[in-house]
Design an enzyme around this catalytic site. Structure first.
Site, PDB file in Angstrom:
ATOM      1  N   LYS A  46       0.804  -1.195   0.000  1.00 40.79           N
ATOM      2  CA  LYS A  46       0.000   0.000   0.000  1.00 40.79           C
ATOM      3  C   LYS A  46       0.854   1.269   0.000  1.00 40.79           C
ATOM      4  O   LYS A  46       0.359   2.364  -0.262  1.00 40.79           O
ATOM      5  CB  LYS A  46      -0.877   0.035   1.266  1.00 40.79           C
ATOM      6  CG  LYS A  46      -1.818  -1.099   1.429  1.00 40.79           C
ATOM      7  CD  LYS A  46      -2.551  -0.908   2.785  1.00 40.79           C
ATOM      8  CE  LYS A  46      -3.131  -2.219   3.244  1.00 40.79           C
ATOM      9  NZ  LYS A  46      -3.636  -2.099   4.636  1.00 40.79           N
ATOM     10  N   GLY A  47       2.139   1.119   0.322  1.00 33.97           N
ATOM     11  CA  GLY A  47       2.982   2.281   0.623  1.00 33.97           C
ATOM     12  C   GLY A  47       3.078   3.339  -0.458  1.00 33.97           C
ATOM     13  O   GLY A  47       3.322   4.502  -0.159  1.00 33.97           O
ATOM     14  N   GLU A 102       7.498   2.871  -6.356  1.00 34.91           N
ATOM     15  CA  GLU A 102       7.686   2.289  -5.032  1.00 34.91           C
ATOM     16  C   GLU A 102       7.951   3.391  -4.003  1.00 34.91           C
ATOM     17  O   GLU A 102       8.533   4.428  -4.335  1.00 34.91           O
ATOM     18  CB  GLU A 102       8.840   1.275  -5.092  1.00 34.91           C
ATOM     19  CG  GLU A 102       9.296   0.692  -3.778  1.00 34.91           C
ATOM     20  CD  GLU A 102       8.263  -0.147  -3.032  1.00 34.91           C
ATOM     21  OE1 GLU A 102       7.107   0.289  -2.935  1.00 34.91           O
ATOM     22  OE2 GLU A 102       8.628  -1.213  -2.524  1.00 34.91           O
ATOM     23  N   ASP A 103       7.528   3.158  -2.786  1.00 31.41           N
ATOM     24  CA  ASP A 103       7.754   4.156  -1.737  1.00 31.41           C
ATOM     25  C   ASP A 103       9.207   4.175  -1.275  1.00 31.41           C
ATOM     26  O   ASP A 103       9.862   5.204  -1.277  1.00 31.41           O
ATOM     27  CB  ASP A 103       6.792   3.933  -0.554  1.00 31.41           C
ATOM     28  CG  ASP A 103       6.810   2.504  -0.010  1.00 31.41           C
ATOM     29  OD1 ASP A 103       7.525   1.644  -0.555  1.00 31.41           O
ATOM     30  OD2 ASP A 103       6.087   2.242   0.977  1.00 31.41           O
ATOM     31  N   ASP A 106      14.553  -0.875   0.446  1.00 30.28           N
ATOM     32  CA  ASP A 106      15.325  -1.146   1.662  1.00 30.28           C
ATOM     33  C   ASP A 106      16.299  -2.295   1.366  1.00 30.28           C
ATOM     34  O   ASP A 106      17.374  -2.067   0.820  1.00 30.28           O
ATOM     35  CB  ASP A 106      14.323  -1.461   2.784  1.00 30.28           C
ATOM     36  CG  ASP A 106      14.971  -1.683   4.129  1.00 30.28           C
ATOM     37  OD1 ASP A 106      16.147  -1.352   4.299  1.00 30.28           O
ATOM     38  OD2 ASP A 106      14.286  -2.211   5.030  1.00 30.28           O
ATOM     39  N   LYS A 134      17.063   3.358   0.912  1.00 31.66           N
ATOM     40  CA  LYS A 134      17.794   3.135   2.167  1.00 31.66           C
ATOM     41  C   LYS A 134      18.909   2.130   1.837  1.00 31.66           C
ATOM     42  O   LYS A 134      18.783   0.939   2.105  1.00 31.66           O
ATOM     43  CB  LYS A 134      16.808   2.550   3.187  1.00 31.66           C
ATOM     44  CG  LYS A 134      17.172   2.807   4.623  1.00 31.66           C
ATOM     45  CD  LYS A 134      16.394   1.897   5.540  1.00 31.66           C
ATOM     46  CE  LYS A 134      14.989   2.369   5.821  1.00 31.66           C
ATOM     47  NZ  LYS A 134      14.323   1.480   6.816  1.00 31.66           N
ATOM     48  N   PHE A 155      13.800   3.833  10.721  1.00 35.55           N
ATOM     49  CA  PHE A 155      12.467   3.420  10.295  1.00 35.55           C
ATOM     50  C   PHE A 155      11.654   4.650   9.892  1.00 35.55           C
ATOM     51  O   PHE A 155      11.424   5.556  10.691  1.00 35.55           O
ATOM     52  CB  PHE A 155      11.748   2.604  11.369  1.00 35.55           C
ATOM     53  CG  PHE A 155      10.678   1.754  10.754  1.00 35.55           C
ATOM     54  CD1 PHE A 155      11.008   0.578  10.080  1.00 35.55           C
ATOM     55  CD2 PHE A 155       9.345   2.152  10.776  1.00 35.55           C
ATOM     56  CE1 PHE A 155      10.030  -0.186   9.449  1.00 35.55           C
ATOM     57  CE2 PHE A 155       8.366   1.390  10.153  1.00 35.55           C
ATOM     58  CZ  PHE A 155       8.719   0.217   9.498  1.00 35.55           C
ATOM     59  N   ASP A 162       4.063   3.255   6.329  1.00 35.12           N
ATOM     60  CA  ASP A 162       3.471   2.933   7.636  1.00 35.12           C
ATOM     61  C   ASP A 162       4.445   2.257   8.586  1.00 35.12           C
ATOM     62  O   ASP A 162       5.498   1.777   8.206  1.00 35.12           O
ATOM     63  CB  ASP A 162       2.288   1.979   7.440  1.00 35.12           C
ATOM     64  CG  ASP A 162       2.762   0.555   7.110  1.00 35.12           C
ATOM     65  OD1 ASP A 162       3.569   0.409   6.177  1.00 35.12           O
ATOM     66  OD2 ASP A 162       2.343  -0.383   7.811  1.00 35.12           O
ATOM     67  N   ARG A 168       0.372   6.419   7.825  1.00 31.12           N
ATOM     68  CA  ARG A 168       0.363   6.616   6.366  1.00 31.12           C
ATOM     69  C   ARG A 168      -0.138   8.014   5.998  1.00 31.12           C
ATOM     70  O   ARG A 168       0.191   8.539   4.945  1.00 31.12           O
ATOM     71  CB  ARG A 168      -0.549   5.585   5.685  1.00 31.12           C
ATOM     72  CG  ARG A 168      -0.049   4.151   5.756  1.00 31.12           C
ATOM     73  CD  ARG A 168      -0.830   3.287   4.780  1.00 31.12           C
ATOM     74  NE  ARG A 168      -0.704   1.869   5.055  1.00 31.12           N
ATOM     75  CZ  ARG A 168       0.310   1.099   4.631  1.00 31.12           C
ATOM     76  NH1 ARG A 168       1.275   1.622   3.925  1.00 31.12           N
ATOM     77  NH2 ARG A 168       0.339  -0.181   4.923  1.00 31.12           N
TER      78      ARG A 168
HETATM   79  P1  IMP Z   1      12.553  -4.246   0.833  1.00 33.24           P
HETATM   80  O1  IMP Z   1      13.284  -4.557   2.119  1.00 33.24           O
HETATM   81  O2  IMP Z   1      13.398  -3.386  -0.075  1.00 33.24           O
HETATM   82  O3  IMP Z   1      12.043  -5.472   0.175  1.00 33.24           O
HETATM   83  O4  IMP Z   1      11.319  -3.360   1.234  1.00 33.24           O
HETATM   84  C1  IMP Z   1      10.070  -3.934   1.433  1.00 33.24           C
HETATM   85  C2  IMP Z   1       9.007  -2.946   1.786  1.00 33.24           C
HETATM   86  O5  IMP Z   1       9.201  -2.615   3.129  1.00 33.24           O
HETATM   87  C3  IMP Z   1       8.994  -1.610   1.051  1.00 33.24           C
HETATM   88  O6  IMP Z   1       8.192  -1.660  -0.071  1.00 33.24           O
HETATM   89  C4  IMP Z   1       8.381  -0.695   2.077  1.00 33.24           C
HETATM   90  O7  IMP Z   1       6.977  -0.654   1.905  1.00 33.24           O
HETATM   91  C5  IMP Z   1       8.724  -1.357   3.385  1.00 33.24           C
HETATM   92  N1  IMP Z   1       9.759  -0.588   4.082  1.00 33.24           N
HETATM   93  C6  IMP Z   1      11.086  -0.593   3.887  1.00 33.24           C
HETATM   94  N2  IMP Z   1      11.699   0.266   4.717  1.00 33.24           N
HETATM   95  C7  IMP Z   1      10.719   0.830   5.442  1.00 33.24           C
HETATM   96  C8  IMP Z   1      10.692   1.845   6.474  1.00 33.24           C
HETATM   97  O8  IMP Z   1      11.717   2.413   6.895  1.00 33.24           O
HETATM   98  N3  IMP Z   1       9.471   2.154   6.962  1.00 33.24           N
HETATM   99  C9  IMP Z   1       8.316   1.562   6.542  1.00 33.24           C
HETATM  100  N4  IMP Z   1       8.289   0.650   5.574  1.00 33.24           N
HETATM  101  C10 IMP Z   1       9.477   0.283   5.042  1.00 33.24           C
HETATM  102 MG    MG Z   2       6.279  -0.788  -0.193  1.00 31.51          MG
END
Ligand code: IMP
Ligand code: MG
Length: 178
Positions: A46-47, A102-103, A106, A134, A155, A162, A168
């Site tokens: 949803k981000g 994408e938001d 990470d 990040k 975070f 969220d 959000r």
């Molecule tokens: P990934 O670790 O790159 O696979 O990220 C997975 C998902 O985790 C992302 O699409 C975000 O929605 C969520 N995410 C990553 N970092 C954060 C954060 O710092 N706060 C909230 N959601 C996060």
């Molecule tokens: Mg996301």
């Protein structure tokens, strides 16, 4: 409500005015590359919903929008390492110029899964636009074609992002402090 919610303090790291400037700059880059191509913008739920809403209103040319829901952190703050499609796309991807929205990237696991998933559907092209990066926690390499801002290993919440479904609706991008 989780205890962390009650004790958490928020600190603004990107105020709403700066977010708007970032979105406008990304929209200019996307316009330069996609105007006349009727791209399909795919937001990851949803981000990305707030970012997508602001971004498309800065794009003054024909395009389509769809969303996909992938498995996420749930109420934890760590990724599980495996990604599942929880709500599939409605649109046909074959032959389309696809831009994933994408938001925050990470570990990179979510977007690398999605890029590979989309490439199998034979789009004309597929690129990634991410509001935030990040990079300190990356576990799999990711090319971000259109990047808003790099953030520290904290975070992040707000502007669609969220923590256990809360925050959000914050207009600014914030970090949660203990
Ligand atoms: P990934 O670790 O790159 O696979 O990220 C997975 C998902 O985790 C992302 O699409 C975000 O929605 C969520 N995410 C990553 N970092 C954060 C954060 O710092 N706060 C909230 N959601 C996060
Ligand atoms: Mg996301």
């Amino acid at each position: 409500m989780p205890i962390v919610m009650e004790s958490a303090k928020k600190r603004v790291i990107i105020p709403r005015g700066e977010v708007a400037d970032i979105v406008a700059r990304l929209a200019a880059e996307i316009t330069r590359d996609y105007k006349g191509k009727n791209p399909l913008l795919i937001g990851i739920l949803k981000g990305s919903f707030v970012f997508m809403a602001d971004l498309v209103r800065c794009l003054d040319f024909p395009l389509e929008v769809d969303f996909i829901r992938l498995s996420s952190y749930g109420s934890s703050t760590e990724t599980t390492g495996s990604v599942k499609v929880e709500q599939p796309l409605r649109s046909k991807v074959r032959g389309r110029h696809v831009l994933v929205v994408e938001d925050i990237v990470d570990t990179g696991i979510t977007v690398s899964f999605l890029m590979a998933y989309l490439k199998k559907k034979k789009p004309a092209s597929v690129r990634l636009c991410a509001l935030l990066d990040k990079p300190s926690r990356r576990r799999t390499p990711v090319t971000i074609d259109y990047l808003g801002a790099t953030v520290p290993d904290r975070f992040i919440v707000g502007y669609g992002i969220d923590c256990a479904e809360e925050y959000r609706n914050l207009p600014d991008i914030c970090v949660l402090e203990e």
